[in-house]
Design a protein around this motif. Structure first.
Motif, PDB file in Angstrom:
ATOM      1  N   ALA A   5      46.928  -1.495  -8.065  1.00 38.53           N
ATOM      2  CA  ALA A   5      46.568  -2.718  -8.587  1.00 38.53           C
ATOM      3  C   ALA A   5      45.759  -2.486  -9.880  1.00 38.53           C
ATOM      4  N   ALA A   6      45.407  -1.060 -10.166  1.00 44.91           N
ATOM      5  CA  ALA A   6      44.693  -0.839 -11.580  1.00 44.91           C
ATOM      6  C   ALA A   6      46.076  -0.180 -12.662  1.00 44.91           C
ATOM      7  N   GLY A   7      47.022  -0.451 -12.249  1.00 40.12           N
ATOM      8  CA  GLY A   7      48.382  -0.146 -12.782  1.00 40.12           C
ATOM      9  C   GLY A   7      48.662   1.498 -12.836  1.00 40.12           C
ATOM     10  N   ILE A   8      47.894   2.102 -11.954  1.00 45.79           N
ATOM     11  CA  ILE A   8      48.216   3.726 -11.860  1.00 45.79           C
ATOM     12  C   ILE A   8      49.266   3.734 -10.828  1.00 45.79           C
ATOM     13  N   LEU A   9      50.225   4.748 -11.348  1.00 42.65           N
ATOM     14  CA  LEU A   9      51.296   5.291 -10.440  1.00 42.65           C
ATOM     15  C   LEU A   9      50.634   6.186  -9.306  1.00 42.65           C
ATOM     16  N   VAL A  10      50.628   5.823  -7.988  1.00 44.79           N
ATOM     17  CA  VAL A  10      49.883   6.563  -7.039  1.00 44.79           C
ATOM     18  C   VAL A  10      51.122   6.695  -5.822  1.00 44.79           C
ATOM     19  N   HIS A  11      51.045   7.848  -5.059  1.00 40.53           N
ATOM     20  CA  HIS A  11      51.669   8.394  -4.118  1.00 40.53           C
ATOM     21  C   HIS A  11      51.015   7.957  -2.825  1.00 40.53           C
ATOM     22  N   ARG A  12      51.899   7.130  -2.188  1.00 40.13           N
ATOM     23  CA  ARG A  12      51.367   6.178  -0.780  1.00 40.13           C
ATOM     24  C   ARG A  12      50.911   7.494   0.236  1.00 40.13           C
ATOM     25  N   TYR A  13      51.568   8.512   0.280  1.00 43.54           N
ATOM     26  CA  TYR A  13      51.492   9.313   1.141  1.00 43.54           C
ATOM     27  C   TYR A  13      51.216  10.721   0.713  1.00 43.54           C
ATOM     28  N   GLY A  14      50.250  10.685  -0.241  1.00 44.42           N
ATOM     29  CA  GLY A  14      49.778  11.691  -0.677  1.00 44.42           C
ATOM     30  C   GLY A  14      50.561  12.450  -1.825  1.00 44.42           C
ATOM     31  N   PRO A  15      50.187  13.675  -2.511  1.00 43.96           N
ATOM     32  CA  PRO A  15      50.726  13.980  -3.594  1.00 43.96           C
ATOM     33  C   PRO A  15      51.716  14.815  -3.441  1.00 43.96           C
ATOM     34  N   HIS A  16      52.867  14.430  -4.192  1.00 43.16           N
ATOM     35  CA  HIS A  16      54.200  15.155  -4.283  1.00 43.16           C
ATOM     36  C   HIS A  16      54.365  15.866  -5.504  1.00 43.16           C
ATOM     37  N   ILE A  17      54.558  17.166  -5.594  1.00 40.79           N
ATOM     38  CA  ILE A  17      54.719  17.824  -6.808  1.00 40.79           C
ATOM     39  C   ILE A  17      55.859  18.819  -6.792  1.00 40.79           C
ATOM     40  N   PHE A  18      56.870  18.278  -7.749  1.00 43.39           N
ATOM     41  CA  PHE A  18      58.125  19.052  -7.623  1.00 43.39           C
ATOM     42  C   PHE A  18      58.106  20.208  -8.511  1.00 43.39           C
ATOM     43  N   HIS A  19      58.897  21.098  -7.815  1.00 44.42           N
ATOM     44  CA  HIS A  19      58.915  22.525  -8.126  1.00 44.42           C
ATOM     45  C   HIS A  19      60.201  23.237  -7.511  1.00 44.42           C
ATOM     46  N   THR A  20      60.684  24.194  -8.190  1.00 42.14           N
ATOM     47  CA  THR A  20      61.894  24.982  -7.608  1.00 42.14           C
ATOM     48  C   THR A  20      62.228  25.974  -8.502  1.00 42.14           C
ATOM     49  N   ASN A  21      63.054  26.999  -7.856  1.00 41.69           N
ATOM     50  CA  ASN A  21      63.788  28.093  -8.561  1.00 41.69           C
ATOM     51  C   ASN A  21      65.087  27.769  -8.538  1.00 41.69           C
ATOM     52  N   SER A  22      65.573  26.738  -7.822  1.00 40.38           N
ATOM     53  CA  SER A  22      67.011  26.542  -7.705  1.00 40.38           C
ATOM     54  C   SER A  22      67.557  25.710  -8.964  1.00 40.38           C
ATOM     55  N   ASP A  23      68.445  26.325  -9.700  1.00 41.02           N
ATOM     56  CA  ASP A  23      69.066  25.583 -10.843  1.00 41.02           C
ATOM     57  C   ASP A  23      69.963  24.298 -10.470  1.00 41.02           C
ATOM     58  N   GLU A  24      70.549  24.699  -9.309  1.00 45.45           N
ATOM     59  CA  GLU A  24      71.289  23.571  -8.772  1.00 45.45           C
ATOM     60  C   GLU A  24      70.761  22.650  -8.315  1.00 45.45           C
ATOM     61  N   VAL A  25      69.446  22.696  -7.709  1.00 40.56           N
ATOM     62  CA  VAL A  25      68.844  21.432  -7.102  1.00 40.56           C
ATOM     63  C   VAL A  25      67.961  20.724  -8.206  1.00 40.56           C
ATOM     64  N   PHE A  26      67.621  21.496  -9.288  1.00 39.36           N
ATOM     65  CA  PHE A  26      67.116  20.647 -10.566  1.00 39.36           C
ATOM     66  C   PHE A  26      68.043  20.032 -11.103  1.00 39.36           C
ATOM     67  N   ALA A  27      69.362  20.717 -11.449  1.00 41.60           N
ATOM     68  CA  ALA A  27      70.312  19.865 -12.283  1.00 41.60           C
ATOM     69  C   ALA A  27      70.907  18.683 -11.586  1.00 41.60           C
ATOM     70  N   TYR A  28      71.047  18.682  -9.815  1.00 38.01           N
ATOM     71  CA  TYR A  28      71.226  17.604  -9.271  1.00 38.01           C
ATOM     72  C   TYR A  28      70.460  16.153  -9.550  1.00 38.01           C
ATOM     73  N   LEU A  29      69.004  16.385  -9.374  1.00 41.46           N
ATOM     74  CA  LEU A  29      67.991  15.740  -9.411  1.00 41.46           C
ATOM     75  C   LEU A  29      67.927  15.081 -10.802  1.00 41.46           C
TER      76      LEU A  29
END
Length: 768
Positions: free
Chosen positions: A445-469
């Motif tokens: 309601a305040a216009g803030i993008l929130v994660h309904r089910y808790g924080p999700h932080i994206f990180h990876t060492n996989s070049d394949e996964v990062f390129a795909y997303l």
């Protein structure tokens, strides 16, 4: 201050201990029985209920308030009267004064304020309230003669409401991003009341004299009714008798079609409806398809079915999605189609498979169930919202190549690859009312993008996964940092040299000094459990300070009872690098996770149905990709696999920032939550207000984390053996493989699964 209050009740009955409820409604209590009446009667059984109606213009020079007790309902109806020559400002000032007088004299505690119309929040919004509920049963702004202020008033009411309900799933879809605690409660039914129409009941005299097949409608007759359709059906089949029951409002009665076989009987009481229904051969819902009907979820659909009457309706979205797949409900979008649908409906036998199917659907629908669900959502620590109703297309389902169960990372990645990479026709279903699984985010309601089910932080060492997303999102660079709240204050976690200096008041200058310090405190252990991992690395004191309490809260078990993999995920450093992750790729989807999933699933070969349980899905497919709990798939044959769940308490605060970083951990076992997340750090947004969430681990609720213990793995392997025997079912993801995976690991697992499946699939041309 309202002055002295008295507790005497204006009508007989016991004084209840729950806070009183004031319901503000645009509908008259004794006009037609709809959602407000069903719900307020149930609330009145446990607390005092006042029903505040729209003001009535009068000739008296002063405003006054009429009390109308309805003893059978145990509800006090309030009808304000105001001079007819007053302007809006005078009217609202008078209504505010009358409301204050009511509260001062008859409301002994802060009431629950329940709004059906946002317009009344203009004079009632100042009241102190135990709870503010906005039950949005219709999109009133789309109705004829809607007040131009309604949209502005609704915005303010949504911001003020503690909880919000919608009268249908279409309304929920349209408004779900505007409130953090919004729940869909579509139309329900009092089955026993309407089932009387199936038995020996006398047909009312004014209808009994009408001969021939009778097709009936009851309800308010206004701009939502397609009068041209009624006229066309009557003209096409003069041997049919069309019975129209209900008051005519907001339209000129002279515009009603007049034919010998159309019977306008006027309004009738709720208690009379089963008797009228008993004489019908079919029930009609001839709604116009316009802005006023775009979001409606007609209560009469389940009422007609409860009476044992088949239904013919125009394609109202919520009717199609909830009832369009059953034989008892026919859908037609023009006059010729409507006539043909009526002919087919009239040919149905009085009872049989079509009615049994309708009864099975009605078995899960009642006002008692809706009332209980609303009360649960209103509780201080609300239960999880009820599952959203299934979105189901009308008519016969197509055959799919693959059914994907779950629209989180595992299911969505495989759906995209199967559709775009192998030309498969894919149906994706999810029991939640949205895609993206636990990664679902939305603007609050305040216009803030929130994660309904808790924080999700994206990180990876996989070049394949990062390129795909990266095909489906641009990225916002973000390196995650976490602080822990301990006796020394806020200190970095994972433990690093800065942490040691702050906790112990040291001045360790380099990695070697920090390593020597930790080595002196480390205790030799045969590493088998999560406790062993930490104590062997940093010693007992740091283990007690940072790990033991947090782990016990998170898992409901002491670290000494958990597999070593749990705490092995959190490293210990001797440098001053305070990043939580050290992966090569660290970023957040620029437009959010949900937007990324929407692009991933935006393919002509993919059909999505949300709010649909796997057990209720009747789609036909050659292959299944299953991402839900593996034990549930096999009906818990060997017993339930243990999981930990989470409860999130979201709040918006009137300050720009409350934490120096996105996440602060609270390791002390005395603090009931494990961490607080402030979402603006993740999104990079700037705003005068900020939104946070508290995270409470719990044993019950949706499964989040498989509990890593040897006996649980042994139980999982028994289910895994069953899964291996199903060549046409692929089990993918955290729940389906009972593994504690990060997001990138789930994506990698899904891509690997696709590579194994692709050679075996019959490839069809993919649609661009």
């Amino acid at each position: 201050m309202h002055g002295p209050r008295i507790a005497e009740r204006p009508t007989a009955g016991p004084i209840q201990t729950l806070p009183p409820l004031i319901c503000f409604s645009h509908l008259r209590w004794d006009f037609v029985t709809q959602r407000p009446q069903h719900l307020m009667r149930r609330f009145a059984a446990e607390r005092r209920v006042f029903f505040w109606e729209e003001q009535i213009a009068c000739d008296h020079p002063l405003p006054y308030l009429e009390y109308h007790p309805f003893p059978a309902d145990d509800v006090i109806v309030l009808r304000p009267r105001v001079p007819h020559w007053w302007a809006r400002e005078q009217v609202e000032e008078a209504l505010r004064g009358l409301l204050d007088m009511l509260v001062a004299t008859s409301v002994p505690a802060d009431p629950v304020l329940w709004f059906y119309t946002p317009m009344m929040a203009g004079f009632a919004g100042h009241l102190a309230a135990d709870l503010v509920v906005y039950d949005c049963m219709d999109e009133l702004s789309a109705f004829a003669f809607a007040d131009p202020l309604l949209i502005e008033r609704e915005d303010a009411l949504i911001r003020a409401a503690d909880v919000m309900f919608t009268g249908g799933y279409s309304l929920f879809e349209a408004k779900r991003a505007r409130h953090d605690a919004i729940h869909p409660f579509p139309s329900a039914v009092d089955v026993a009341h309407f089932a009387a129409a199936r038995g020996a009941i006398a047909e009312p005299a004014d209808q009994a004299v009408i001969a021939g097949p009778k097709l009936g409608f009851y309800g308010v007759i206004d701009e939502r009714i397609d009068l041209g359709l009624i006229d066309a059906v009557a003209a096409a089949r003069p041997d049919w008798r069309i019975v129209m029951i209900g008051p005519v409002v907001k339209i000129d009665p002279a515009t009603l079609p007049r034919r010998a076989n159309i019977h306008w009987l006027g309004g009738r009481g709720y208690e009379e409806l089963p008797a009228y229904l008993s004489g019908w051969n079919a029930a009609l819902m001839p709604f116009a398809i316009n802005e006023a009907t775009r979001f409606i979820s007609p209560t009469k659909t389940p009422e007609y079915l409860a009476a044992g009457r088949p239904v013919v309706s125009t394609p109202i979205t919520d009717v199609v999605r909830h009832y369009g797949a059953i034989a008892a409900v026919a859908i037609a979008d023009d006059a010729d189609g409507f006539v043909a649908a009526c002919e087919r409906t009239l040919a149905l036998p009085p009872t049989g498979a079509w009615l049994d199917e309708a009864d099975r659907l009605l078995a899960a629908t009642s006002w008692d169930r809706t009332f209980a669900g609303m009360k649960a959502a209103m509780a201080p620590s609300p239960s999880p919202p009820p599952a959203a109703p299934a979105i189901r297309p009308a008519g016969r389902r197509p055959h799919y190549d693959v059914l994907v169960v779950g629209a989180g990372f595992a299911g969505s990645v495989l759906a995209e690859r199967l559709a775009a990479g192998s030309g498969q026709r894919v149906l994706v279903i999810d029991k939640r009312p949205h895609i993206a699984g636990n990664a679902f985010d939305h603007a609050d309601a305040a216009g803030i993008l929130v994660h309904r089910y808790g924080p999700h932080i994206f990180h990876t060492n996989s070049d394949e996964v990062f390129a795909y997303l990266s095909r489906f999102t641009a990225w916002r660079p973000y390196e995650h940092r976490v602080l822990a709240s301990v006796a020394a204050g806020l200190v970095p976690i994972p433990i690093n040299r800065t942490t040691l200096n702050l906790v112990y008041g040291l001045d360790l200058r380099d990695d070697a000094a920090a390593a020597a310090f930790l080595s002196a405190r480390a205790e030799p252990r045969d590493v088998r459990t999560s406790e062993d991992v930490v104590v062997a690395a940093v010693g007992q004191e740091l283990y007690e300070t940072f790990f033991r309490g947090y782990t016990r809260k998170q898992w409901g078990l002491d670290p000494s009872e958990l597999d070593k993999s749990v705490t092995a995920r959190v490293p210990t450093r001797t440098c001053t690098d305070d990043r939580y992750f050290l992966d090569r790729h660290q970023a957040m989807p620029r437009d959010g996770f949900t937007a990324m999933f929407e692009r991933m699933l935006d393919h002509p070969n993919i059909t999505i149905e949300t709010g649909l349980e796997f057990a209720d899905c009747d789609a036909r497919a050659d292959r299944i990709v299953y991402t839900g709990p593996i034990d549930e798939y096999f009906d818990f044959r060997f017993g339930r696999l243990p999981y930990r769940s989470l409860r999130f308490q979201h709040e918006t605060l009137d300050v720009a920032q409350v934490q120096p970083v996105a996440v602060v951990n609270y390791p002390a076992v005395e603090t009931p939550y494990t961490r607080i997340t402030e979402y603006k750090h993740l999104t990079g947004q700037s705003a005068a207000r900020t939104s946070i969430s508290y995270e409470y681990p719990q044993a019950d609720g949706d499964p989040y984390y498989p509990i890593p213990r040897a006996e649980n793995q042994a139980l999982y392997r028994r289910y895994e053996a069953l899964a291996d025997a199903l060549p046409d079912v692929s089990f993918v993801g955290r729940l389906a493989t009972y593994r504690y995976y990060n997001m990138d690991q789930v994506v990698g697992q899904a891509l690997a699964t696709y590579r194994r499946l692709a050679p075996r699939l019959e490839r069809t041309p993919a649609t661009a």
